[in-house]
Design an enzyme around this catalytic site. Structure first.
Site, PDB file in Angstrom:
ATOM      1  N   LEU A  28       0.815  -1.212   0.000  1.00 50.62           N
ATOM      2  CA  LEU A  28       0.000   0.000   0.000  1.00 50.62           C
ATOM      3  C   LEU A  28       0.849   1.262   0.000  1.00 50.62           C
ATOM      4  O   LEU A  28       0.428   2.301  -0.513  1.00 50.62           O
ATOM      5  CB  LEU A  28      -0.961  -0.008   1.190  1.00 50.62           C
ATOM      6  CG  LEU A  28      -1.970  -1.160   1.177  1.00 50.62           C
ATOM      7  CD1 LEU A  28      -2.759  -1.200   2.484  1.00 50.62           C
ATOM      8  CD2 LEU A  28      -2.903  -1.041  -0.004  1.00 50.62           C
ATOM      9  N   ASN A  61      16.983   5.212   7.796  1.00 56.92           N
ATOM     10  CA  ASN A  61      15.609   4.751   7.621  1.00 56.92           C
ATOM     11  C   ASN A  61      15.567   3.934   6.324  1.00 56.92           C
ATOM     12  O   ASN A  61      15.100   4.380   5.285  1.00 56.92           O
ATOM     13  CB  ASN A  61      14.646   5.943   7.569  1.00 56.92           C
ATOM     14  CG  ASN A  61      13.198   5.524   7.549  1.00 56.92           C
ATOM     15  OD1 ASN A  61      12.863   4.357   7.409  1.00 56.92           O
ATOM     16  ND2 ASN A  61      12.321   6.510   7.672  1.00 56.92           N
ATOM     17  N   TYR A 103      11.808   5.251  -1.629  1.00 51.94           N
ATOM     18  CA  TYR A 103      11.986   6.509  -2.354  1.00 51.94           C
ATOM     19  C   TYR A 103      12.965   6.348  -3.517  1.00 51.94           C
ATOM     20  O   TYR A 103      12.746   6.899  -4.598  1.00 51.94           O
ATOM     21  CB  TYR A 103      12.446   7.617  -1.407  1.00 51.94           C
ATOM     22  CG  TYR A 103      11.409   7.985  -0.364  1.00 51.94           C
ATOM     23  CD1 TYR A 103      10.058   8.073  -0.676  1.00 51.94           C
ATOM     24  CD2 TYR A 103      11.790   8.263   0.947  1.00 51.94           C
ATOM     25  CE1 TYR A 103       9.114   8.411   0.282  1.00 51.94           C
ATOM     26  CE2 TYR A 103      10.854   8.609   1.909  1.00 51.94           C
ATOM     27  CZ  TYR A 103       9.525   8.677   1.567  1.00 51.94           C
ATOM     28  OH  TYR A 103       8.583   9.020   2.513  1.00 51.94           O
TER      29      TYR A 103
END
Length: 157
Positions: free
Chosen positions: A90, A119, A126
């Site tokens: 999602l 992270n 990304y």
């Protein structure tokens, strides 16, 4: 599958405030309470609920900052999927929808975000979407990433 991005209103704010990330993710993103406070303090921010099949699954906060760069910058400042909906693909679906939403809303050629480099899950996501480090740090010491947009391929990963 229905995806929608809805502004935070008095009708959905309580539900927005109930969104949570896992304990190990809390150091990477501000809680929705803090984000909504930040949006009150800075009118450039636009907080939004992320819905899949009419169910709230996440939160984003974005905005156009006219005083940054040569002609302003569009920032995807916050993006999170509730811990109960992670690991289901999602995040990819919502990030695709958010990029398209930002392009349609701001007619931008670039989208900026920042994150702590450790992270790893967010960084991987990304990078998969074409965001690259640009050498800048934000005011919190997070590394800035930018996605250059060109045509419809800007939405794919």
């Amino acid at each position: 599958m229905t995806v929608s991005i809805r502004e935070v209103t008095k009708e959905n704010v309580k539900e927005i405030l109930s969104l949570r990330v896992s304990d190990h993710q809390k150091s990477y993103i501000e809680a929705s309470e803090q984000s909504l406070e930040d949006a009150k303090d800075c009118t450039f921010y636009r907080p939004a609920g992320l819905y899949w099949e009419h169910v709230l699954i996440g939160f984003a906060m974005y905005g156009f900052f006219p005083g940054e760069g040569h002609s302003g910058r569009v920032w995807l400042d916050r993006f999170m999927i509730d811990e109960n909906f992670q690991g289901q693909g999602l995040g990819k679906m919502m990030l695709t929808a958010l990029i398209e939403h930002l392009v349609n809303l701001y007619h931008c050629k670039e989208i900026y975000l920042s994150l702590y480099e450790d992270n790893h899950r967010a960084l991987y996501l990304y990078q998969k979407f074409g965001f690259r480090f640009n050498g800048e740090l934000d005011i919190n010491g997070e590394k800035v990433m930018v996605k250059e947009l060109s045509g419809l391929s800007a939405y794919s990963f």
